[in-house]
Scaffold this motif. Structure first.
Motif, mmCIF file in Angstrom:
data_model
loop_
_atom_site.group_PDB
_atom_site.id
_atom_site.type_symbol
_atom_site.label_atom_id
_atom_site.label_comp_id
_atom_site.label_asym_id
_atom_site.label_seq_id
_atom_site.Cartn_x
_atom_site.Cartn_y
_atom_site.Cartn_z
ATOM 1 N N THR A 11 0.739 -1.200 -0.096
ATOM 2 C CA THR A 11 -0.107 -0.047 0.025
ATOM 3 C C THR A 11 0.971 1.358 -0.041
ATOM 4 O O THR A 11 2.093 1.263 0.580
ATOM 5 N N THR A 12 0.476 2.264 -0.740
ATOM 6 C CA THR A 12 1.152 3.459 -0.583
ATOM 7 C C THR A 12 0.333 4.506 0.434
ATOM 8 O O THR A 12 -0.902 4.450 0.415
ATOM 9 N N ILE A 13 1.263 5.305 1.115
ATOM 10 C CA ILE A 13 0.843 6.013 2.092
ATOM 11 C C ILE A 13 1.037 7.388 1.331
ATOM 12 O O ILE A 13 2.009 7.995 1.029
ATOM 13 N N ASN A 14 -0.375 8.120 1.611
ATOM 14 C CA ASN A 14 0.034 9.565 1.023
ATOM 15 C C ASN A 14 0.303 10.626 2.273
ATOM 16 O O ASN A 14 0.223 10.501 3.293
ATOM 17 N N ARG A 15 0.473 11.635 1.609
ATOM 18 C CA ARG A 15 0.614 12.869 2.771
ATOM 19 C C ARG A 15 -0.280 13.027 3.736
ATOM 20 O O ARG A 15 0.213 13.585 4.952
ATOM 21 N N ASP A 16 -1.548 13.188 3.460
ATOM 22 C CA ASP A 16 -2.528 13.386 4.216
ATOM 23 C C ASP A 16 -2.490 12.211 5.685
ATOM 24 O O ASP A 16 -2.660 12.565 6.662
ATOM 25 N N GLN A 17 -2.443 10.945 5.071
ATOM 26 C CA GLN A 17 -2.356 9.907 6.158
ATOM 27 C C GLN A 17 -1.142 10.013 7.019
ATOM 28 O O GLN A 17 -1.233 9.764 8.222
ATOM 29 N N LEU A 46 10.039 12.872 5.317
ATOM 30 C CA LEU A 46 10.675 13.698 4.145
ATOM 31 C C LEU A 46 12.216 13.466 4.131
ATOM 32 O O LEU A 46 12.746 13.451 3.135
ATOM 33 N N VAL A 47 12.716 13.424 5.501
ATOM 34 C CA VAL A 47 14.073 13.100 5.699
ATOM 35 C C VAL A 47 14.519 11.552 5.218
ATOM 36 O O VAL A 47 15.728 11.605 4.481
ATOM 37 N N MET A 56 7.259 19.625 -1.089
ATOM 38 C CA MET A 56 6.204 20.298 -1.674
ATOM 39 C C MET A 56 6.387 21.803 -1.591
ATOM 40 O O MET A 56 5.808 22.742 -2.313
ATOM 41 N N SER A 57 7.087 22.212 -0.559
ATOM 42 C CA SER A 57 7.280 23.785 -0.318
ATOM 43 C C SER A 57 8.699 24.016 0.014
ATOM 44 O O SER A 57 9.367 23.355 0.307
ATOM 45 N N LEU A 111 13.511 22.246 5.937
ATOM 46 C CA LEU A 111 13.429 21.457 7.009
ATOM 47 C C LEU A 111 14.446 20.055 6.750
ATOM 48 O O LEU A 111 15.208 19.732 7.518
ATOM 49 N N ILE A 112 14.600 19.814 5.440
ATOM 50 C CA ILE A 112 15.227 18.786 5.009
ATOM 51 C C ILE A 112 16.904 19.105 4.997
ATOM 52 O O ILE A 112 17.969 18.390 5.653
ATOM 53 N N ALA A 113 16.902 20.363 4.649
ATOM 54 C CA ALA A 113 18.466 20.904 4.848
ATOM 55 C C ALA A 113 18.996 21.041 6.172
ATOM 56 O O ALA A 113 19.866 20.674 6.426
#
Length: 121
Positions: free
Chosen positions: A2-8, A48-49, A56-57, A63-65
């Protein structure tokens, strides 16, 4: 699979039971605000990390940096995540008293013979 989307991911509370079995708020390492930020946004930051989600922003890229150590933390979430990473990656102390078992084979009684020892009552 299953793929998990950003909202979940963003709705899922973040927990680290290995390092903080009683939660962030009860650990004493984080303030109330930091523990709330980690609990609400930590799953998204971790995704994200780890590369599970694409940023997306500009905030997410920042935050990743920060997580990679490329720039200093500016926002409260970035500071809380940096503090969390510093806490879980600190060196572990083996024992407060040094090695757990101490054996010294080089220690010998002077003279090397136990026959001359007298114990008085």
């Amino acid at each position: 699979m299953t793929t998990i989307n950003r909202d979940q991911i963003s709705k899922k509370p973040f927990n680290d039971f290995k390092n903080y079995p009683y939660g962030f708020a009860r650990s004493g390492d984080f303030s109330i605000r930091e523990s709330e930020l980690l609990s609400t946004h930590g799953s998204l930051v971790a995704a994200l990390v780890n590369g599970e989600l694409e940023p997306m922003s500009a905030e997410e890229q920042s935050l990743i940096a920060v997580a990679r150590g490329e720039k200093a933390a500016e926002t409260q979430l970035e500071k809380a995540w940096s503090k969390y990473q510093a806490r879980i990656n600190r060196p572990k102390v083996g024992s407060m008293y040094g090695r757990s078992r101490y054996t010294d084979d080089s220690f010998e009684i002077a003279g090397g013979d136990d026959d001359d020892l007298v114990v008085e009552d």
